[in-house]
Design an enzyme around this catalytic site. Structure first.
Site, PDB file in Angstrom:
ATOM      1  CE  LYS A 148      76.407   7.132  89.489  1.00 18.04           C
ATOM      2  NZ  LYS A 148      76.952   8.278  88.762  1.00 18.04           N
ATOM      3  CB  SER A 185      78.567   9.066  92.424  1.00 17.58           C
ATOM      4  OG  SER A 185      79.352   8.886  91.282  1.00 17.58           O
TER       5      SER A 185
END
Lengths: 189, 189
Positions: A149, A112
């Site tokens: 993230k 990700s």
DNA sequence: CTTGCGTGTGAACGTTCGTTCACTTATAAT
DNA sequence: ATTATAAGTGAACGAACGTTCACACGCAAG
């Protein structure tokens, strides 16, 4: 010859996490007298390989237990790297870890963050804190789950953004708790 | 409380590259007697924070001078990271460097390896050798210039390949000399 | 051959180390 | 208040440390 001594000290230090005593160096260097060791040590001190404390104790100096740093790849560097003209050295721990007690290592699972060039399987050094700035890469707990993230913040609004078009930003339903910010990425081949 | 001692030992060790003597610990821990130190040390030995040599000398054990390794990000880990249930620890030098004497650090200049997720400005740990295998990332000298690329080999044919569509493979006109292979990539934020 | 110097040996020395002892102070339980 | 347990003090101890002698050996220069 002097490099032999250096190498032996080097491996002794990494194995034992301390410098050897003169008696140990006797065996290490195959001498039968501590005086012979003392002379060798004196020369290594002059050469800047080791040093002595304010207590007179032997400690590793530059080049010992440290990695040589050269310039950049494209800039070109001396072909005979033996003649280390740029003699910057770095201890990896000191280089990468600022606060040892709050830093931990983590393996990256998933892609990700691939557009930030953090791959699946990379290792990450994270420093525990809850103060993240917009744009930091963080380890965060959102609605009970942990994830890595980009941390984004605009005014009151706070959310997480992946670095991968296939994933969507995460807007917390209940809670977003930053537990650590990523300070370094390490990849081994 | 015991963590105070641990932290102080930790920073002493990274600053001085050796463990303190009992007298130094007296000042460090604010005791007026070496005996008080001895008892604290004994407890830390029981707790596995430090250990003693075959010579009875104090050395750092697990958790000291090492980085805690947790599982993978996505896999989730205990929210209260203080209770380190997975107590793997790693010394960064040992983790990243196999042959200390032939390893050096290099800053990456340019984006020719960007598809391998090695960015401009990343640091690279390279190990001097001339034995590269097909697919290794190497530091090589081609026709007098140094560069970092994929090393490719098919039969007799040997060439370098960038990880960036905007760059072309390099087929050596005269000479291709591998000086090191890349063992690790490090990126600091 | 002799002289000088670098290098290694072996023993002696004072210092500092970590350990240990007896004693005192603090904390908590009865 | 009394007792028990834990924690700190201060001094003494032998052991090991790094240092420094005097001396022996090997090699090269004169």
């Amino acid at each position: 010859m002097q490099n032999d001594y250096k190498d032996k000290l080097n491996s002794f230090y990494s194995k034992n996490k301390r410098m050897p005593t003169y008696t140990e160096m006797m065996k290490l260097f195959s001498f039968k007298s501590k005086n012979a060791v003392a002379r060798v040590v004196d020369k290594m001190i002059e050469a800047g390989l080791v040093a002595k404390d304010h207590l007179g104790r032997l400690i590793p100096d530059k080049f010992l237990n440290e990695v040589v740093m050269l310039g950049s790849v494209k800039a070109g560097f001396p072909s005979d790297v033996e003649e280390q003209t740029f003699n910057d050295t770095v201890n990896l721990d000191d280089f990468l870890i600022e606060k040892k007690d709050s830093t931990y290592m983590l393996e990256v699972d998933g892609d990700s963050m691939i557009d930030a060039h953090i791959k699946n399987g990379d290792m990450v050094l994270a420093e525990r804190t809850n103060k993240a700035k917009d744009g930091d890469i963080v380890i965060a707990e959102v609605d009970g789950e942990f994830t890595m993230k980009y941390f984004k913040q605009k005014g009151d609004k706070v959310w997480l953004e992946p670095a991968n078009k296939n994933f969507k930003p995460i807007y917390p339903k209940y809670d977003l708790k930053v537990t650590a910010i990523v300070k370094a990425v390490i990849r081994k081949y």
